[in-house]
Design a protein around this motif. Structure first.
Motif, PDB file in Angstrom:
ATOM      1  N   LEU A   5     -17.098 -20.614  -5.123  1.00 35.91           N
ATOM      2  CA  LEU A   5     -17.022 -19.244  -4.621  1.00 35.91           C
ATOM      3  C   LEU A   5     -15.644 -18.643  -4.842  1.00 35.91           C
ATOM      4  CD1 LEU A   5     -18.463 -16.962  -3.082  1.00 35.91           C
ATOM      5  CD2 LEU A   5     -17.685 -18.026  -0.951  1.00 35.91           C
ATOM      6  N   SER A   6     -14.603 -19.457  -4.742  1.00 34.72           N
ATOM      7  CA  SER A   6     -13.240 -18.948  -4.873  1.00 34.72           C
ATOM      8  C   SER A   6     -12.942 -18.456  -6.290  1.00 34.72           C
ATOM      9  CB  SER A   6     -12.230 -20.032  -4.487  1.00 34.72           C
ATOM     10  OG  SER A   6     -12.172 -21.051  -5.475  1.00 34.72           O
ATOM     11  N   HIS A   7     -13.711 -18.930  -7.274  1.00 32.81           N
ATOM     12  CA  HIS A   7     -13.474 -18.489  -8.648  1.00 32.81           C
ATOM     13  C   HIS A   7     -13.897 -17.025  -8.863  1.00 32.81           C
ATOM     14  CE1 HIS A   7     -12.946 -22.812  -9.526  1.00 32.81           C
ATOM     15  NE2 HIS A   7     -12.247 -22.380 -10.557  1.00 32.81           N
ATOM     16  N   PHE A   8     -14.604 -16.454  -7.914  1.00 34.74           N
ATOM     17  CA  PHE A   8     -14.947 -15.032  -7.995  1.00 34.74           C
ATOM     18  C   PHE A   8     -13.860 -14.157  -7.376  1.00 34.74           C
ATOM     19  CE2 PHE A   8     -18.994 -17.227  -8.274  1.00 34.74           C
ATOM     20  CZ  PHE A   8     -19.618 -16.554  -9.327  1.00 34.74           C
ATOM     21  N   MET A   9     -12.821 -14.787  -6.842  1.00 31.62           N
ATOM     22  CA  MET A   9     -11.688 -14.071  -6.259  1.00 31.62           C
ATOM     23  C   MET A   9     -10.561 -14.024  -7.287  1.00 31.62           C
ATOM     24  SD  MET A   9     -10.276 -12.470  -3.798  1.00 31.62           S
ATOM     25  CE  MET A   9     -11.580 -12.734  -2.577  1.00 31.62           C
ATOM     26  N   PRO A  10     -10.206 -12.854  -7.805  1.00 36.21           N
ATOM     27  CA  PRO A  10      -9.175 -12.787  -8.860  1.00 36.21           C
ATOM     28  C   PRO A  10      -7.847 -13.414  -8.462  1.00 36.21           C
ATOM     29  CG  PRO A  10     -10.317 -10.677  -8.646  1.00 36.21           C
ATOM     30  CD  PRO A  10     -10.767 -11.527  -7.499  1.00 36.21           C
ATOM     31  N   PHE A  11      -7.477 -13.320  -7.182  1.00 40.65           N
ATOM     32  CA  PHE A  11      -6.183 -13.846  -6.766  1.00 40.65           C
ATOM     33  C   PHE A  11      -6.100 -15.355  -6.957  1.00 40.65           C
ATOM     34  CE2 PHE A  11      -6.357 -10.197  -3.474  1.00 40.65           C
ATOM     35  CZ  PHE A  11      -6.124  -9.278  -4.482  1.00 40.65           C
ATOM     36  N   ARG A  12      -7.229 -16.034  -6.983  1.00 40.13           N
ATOM     37  CA  ARG A  12      -7.244 -17.491  -7.187  1.00 40.13           C
ATOM     38  C   ARG A  12      -6.528 -17.857  -8.487  1.00 40.13           C
ATOM     39  NH1 ARG A  12     -10.720 -22.286  -6.895  1.00 40.13           N
ATOM     40  NH2 ARG A  12      -9.747 -23.710  -8.368  1.00 40.13           N
ATOM     41  N   TYR A  13      -6.724 -17.059  -9.526  1.00 38.78           N
ATOM     42  CA  TYR A  13      -6.141 -17.372 -10.829  1.00 38.78           C
ATOM     43  C   TYR A  13      -4.628 -17.157 -10.831  1.00 38.78           C
ATOM     44  CZ  TYR A  13     -11.051 -17.278 -12.062  1.00 38.78           C
ATOM     45  OH  TYR A  13     -12.401 -17.539 -12.092  1.00 38.78           O
ATOM     46  N   LEU A  14      -4.156 -16.209 -10.029  1.00 35.73           N
ATOM     47  CA  LEU A  14      -2.711 -16.006  -9.909  1.00 35.73           C
ATOM     48  C   LEU A  14      -2.063 -17.184  -9.192  1.00 35.73           C
ATOM     49  CD1 LEU A  14      -2.509 -12.229  -8.919  1.00 35.73           C
ATOM     50  CD2 LEU A  14      -2.515 -13.245 -11.182  1.00 35.73           C
ATOM     51  N   VAL A  15      -2.710 -17.670  -8.147  1.00 37.87           N
ATOM     52  CA  VAL A  15      -2.182 -18.814  -7.405  1.00 37.87           C
ATOM     53  C   VAL A  15      -2.102 -20.042  -8.306  1.00 37.87           C
ATOM     54  CG1 VAL A  15      -2.542 -20.345  -5.446  1.00 37.87           C
ATOM     55  CG2 VAL A  15      -3.084 -17.931  -5.227  1.00 37.87           C
ATOM     56  N   ASP A  16      -3.175 -20.316  -9.043  1.00 37.23           N
ATOM     57  CA  ASP A  16      -3.194 -21.481  -9.927  1.00 37.23           C
ATOM     58  C   ASP A  16      -2.122 -21.370 -11.007  1.00 37.23           C
ATOM     59  OD1 ASP A  16      -5.272 -22.521  -8.479  1.00 37.23           O
ATOM     60  OD2 ASP A  16      -6.842 -21.942  -9.895  1.00 37.23           O
ATOM     61  N   ALA A  17      -1.918 -20.159 -11.533  1.00 35.95           N
ATOM     62  CA  ALA A  17      -0.914 -19.960 -12.578  1.00 35.95           C
ATOM     63  C   ALA A  17       0.491 -20.192 -12.035  1.00 35.95           C
ATOM     64  CB  ALA A  17      -1.030 -18.552 -13.158  1.00 35.95           C
ATOM     65  N   MET A  18       0.772 -19.694 -10.839  1.00 41.55           N
ATOM     66  CA  MET A  18       2.099 -19.878 -10.273  1.00 41.55           C
ATOM     67  C   MET A  18       2.364 -21.341  -9.951  1.00 41.55           C
ATOM     68  SD  MET A  18       2.962 -16.565  -7.886  1.00 41.55           S
ATOM     69  CE  MET A  18       4.478 -17.341  -7.352  1.00 41.55           C
ATOM     70  N   ARG A  19       1.350 -22.050  -9.480  1.00 40.26           N
ATOM     71  CA  ARG A  19       1.542 -23.469  -9.202  1.00 40.26           C
ATOM     72  C   ARG A  19       1.773 -24.251 -10.487  1.00 40.26           C
ATOM     73  NH1 ARG A  19      -2.991 -23.374  -4.446  1.00 40.26           N
ATOM     74  NH2 ARG A  19      -1.509 -22.992  -2.732  1.00 40.26           N
TER      75      ARG A  19
ATOM     76  N   ALA B  93       3.259 -22.993 -13.115  1.00 41.85           N
ATOM     77  CA  ALA B  93       4.627 -22.649 -13.512  1.00 41.85           C
ATOM     78  C   ALA B  93       5.651 -23.455 -12.723  1.00 41.85           C
ATOM     79  CB  ALA B  93       4.862 -21.154 -13.319  1.00 41.85           C
ATOM     80  N   TYR B  94       5.376 -23.706 -11.449  1.00 43.66           N
ATOM     81  CA  TYR B  94       6.333 -24.404 -10.595  1.00 43.66           C
ATOM     82  C   TYR B  94       6.448 -25.891 -10.909  1.00 43.66           C
ATOM     83  CZ  TYR B  94       8.141 -20.905  -7.394  1.00 43.66           C
ATOM     84  OH  TYR B  94       8.843 -19.857  -6.848  1.00 43.66           O
ATOM     85  N   VAL B  95       5.540 -26.420 -11.719  1.00 46.70           N
ATOM     86  CA  VAL B  95       5.667 -27.819 -12.170  1.00 46.70           C
ATOM     87  C   VAL B  95       5.946 -27.873 -13.670  1.00 46.70           C
ATOM     88  CG1 VAL B  95       4.262 -28.765 -10.325  1.00 46.70           C
ATOM     89  CG2 VAL B  95       3.159 -28.065 -12.457  1.00 46.70           C
ATOM     90  N   GLY B  96       6.233 -26.706 -14.272  1.00 46.44           N
ATOM     91  CA  GLY B  96       6.596 -26.684 -15.678  1.00 46.44           C
ATOM     92  C   GLY B  96       5.443 -26.785 -16.651  1.00 46.44           C
ATOM     93  N   ARG B  97       4.218 -26.526 -16.196  1.00 46.27           N
ATOM     94  CA  ARG B  97       3.044 -26.601 -17.077  1.00 46.27           C
ATOM     95  C   ARG B  97       2.729 -25.177 -17.557  1.00 46.27           C
ATOM     96  NH1 ARG B  97      -1.370 -27.713 -14.525  1.00 46.27           N
ATOM     97  NH2 ARG B  97      -2.444 -28.853 -16.208  1.00 46.27           N
ATOM     98  N   TYR B  98       3.425 -24.751 -18.607  1.00 43.43           N
ATOM     99  CA  TYR B  98       3.321 -23.361 -19.057  1.00 43.43           C
ATOM    100  C   TYR B  98       2.158 -23.137 -20.027  1.00 43.43           C
ATOM    101  CZ  TYR B  98       8.084 -23.580 -17.235  1.00 43.43           C
ATOM    102  OH  TYR B  98       9.178 -23.794 -16.440  1.00 43.43           O
ATOM    103  N   ALA B  99       1.896 -24.094 -20.893  1.00 42.93           N
ATOM    104  CA  ALA B  99       0.843 -23.935 -21.909  1.00 42.93           C
ATOM    105  C   ALA B  99      -0.472 -24.509 -21.391  1.00 42.93           C
ATOM    106  CB  ALA B  99       1.258 -24.600 -23.219  1.00 42.93           C
ATOM    107  N   THR B 100      -1.025 -23.880 -20.368  1.00 39.63           N
ATOM    108  CA  THR B 100      -2.258 -24.362 -19.760  1.00 39.63           C
ATOM    109  C   THR B 100      -3.238 -23.208 -19.601  1.00 39.63           C
ATOM    110  OG1 THR B 100      -1.461 -23.966 -17.505  1.00 39.63           O
ATOM    111  CG2 THR B 100      -1.000 -26.139 -18.475  1.00 39.63           C
ATOM    112  N   GLU B 101      -4.500 -23.562 -19.363  1.00 37.87           N
ATOM    113  CA  GLU B 101      -5.516 -22.537 -19.101  1.00 37.87           C
ATOM    114  C   GLU B 101      -5.200 -21.776 -17.816  1.00 37.87           C
ATOM    115  OE1 GLU B 101      -9.391 -24.186 -19.064  1.00 37.87           O
ATOM    116  OE2 GLU B 101      -9.505 -24.441 -21.253  1.00 37.87           O
ATOM    117  N   ASP B 102      -4.676 -22.483 -16.824  1.00 38.35           N
ATOM    118  CA  ASP B 102      -4.328 -21.808 -15.571  1.00 38.35           C
ATOM    119  C   ASP B 102      -3.327 -20.679 -15.822  1.00 38.35           C
ATOM    120  OD1 ASP B 102      -5.951 -23.393 -14.021  1.00 38.35           O
ATOM    121  OD2 ASP B 102      -4.377 -24.835 -13.529  1.00 38.35           O
TER     122      ASP B 102
END
Length: 251
Positions: free
Chosen positions: A198-212, A214-223
């Motif tokens: 259900l959370s995948h229908f919430m656009p903000f979920r993708y921003l959270v995953d992307a920032m997390r 970035a915070y571990v240095g995983r820049y070239a990812t689907e997130d």
């Protein structure tokens, strides 16, 4: 300089000066995320959170977006106050670009919340956050885009509902499900399968995953890809909707 840029700079300067005169407004917005950081963050230390990075690298990105969510979503209260004091009426008779009336406000909001985000990250570093500089800077970019989109939508909503009694409940009805379903506090993968889906229908979920990521240095990812595309799409849609409402309401 084009008329749009000069008008935007004029409106931005007006509201930036208002903000600088209110240090309480500049600092108070960080209070709730800071309380979560101090009282909730230590509870997560050492727990298996099912994600890359330690507990601080998971919690802090969510708190930064929480800062933007609850701050920018209520930005429209300023429009309601201005309408009650005749400010909007006076702006209607000026030649200032209607798009600039929105962009100047949104730019002020984005810079304000990035400033607050910097303060929150500094506090998090003092408590144990360790993250790559590039990831932290990318996080500030996401905060700026996120707050710009929400502020534009908030201003548009304020023109539609017109009273604080209508505006407050409407914003709360949108922000609370957004916080709960986007995984701001903890990764949604920790929950039951149906809640994660259900959370995948919430656009903000993708921003959270992307920032997390970035915070571990995983820049070239689907997130990171999905988060970037979602942030840009939100800004484009919000500015389009906000501009349409501003042009109608300010004419």
């Amino acid at each position: 300089m084009s008329p749009l840029l000069s008008d935007t700079a004029l409106i931005f300067g007006r509201y930036a000066r208002q903000t600088l005169r209110s240090r309480f407004q500049m600092l108070f917005g960080t209070l709730m995320p800071l309380l979560y950081l101090v009282f909730f963050g230590p509870l997560l230390t050492g727990l298996p959170l099912g994600s890359h990075g330690d507990s601080w690298q998971i919690l802090v990105p969510g708190l930064l977006l929480q800062l933007g969510l609850f701050g920018a979503a209520f930005a429209g209260f300023a429009i309601i106050i201005e309408q009650n004091h005749g400010v909007v009426e006076r702006m209607r008779v000026t030649p200032v670009s209607r798009l600039a009336l929105l962009l100047g406000r949104v730019l002020r909001d984005a810079l304000l919340f990035v400033f607050q985000a910097v303060l929150l990250v500094l506090a998090a570093v003092a408590m144990g956050l360790r993250a790559p500089l590039g990831g932290v800077l990318l996080g500030f970019v996401f905060v700026a885009l996120f707050t710009a989109a929400l502020a534009a939508l908030s201003y548009a909503l304020a023109f539609k509902v017109r009273t604080p009694q209508e505006f407050g409940p409407a914003v709360n009805a949108l922000t609370m499900p957004s916080m709960l379903l986007s995984g701001l506090m903890l990764p949604m993968a920790l929950g039951p399968r149906w809640l994660d889906v259900l959370s995948h229908f919430m656009p903000f979920r993708y921003l959270v995953d992307a920032m997390r990521a970035a915070y571990v240095g995983r820049y070239a990812t689907e997130d990171m890809l999905y988060g970037t595309l979602t942030a840009l799409a939100l800004v484009a849609l919000a500015l389009t909707a906000g501009t349409r409402v501003f042009r109608t309401a300010a004419n």
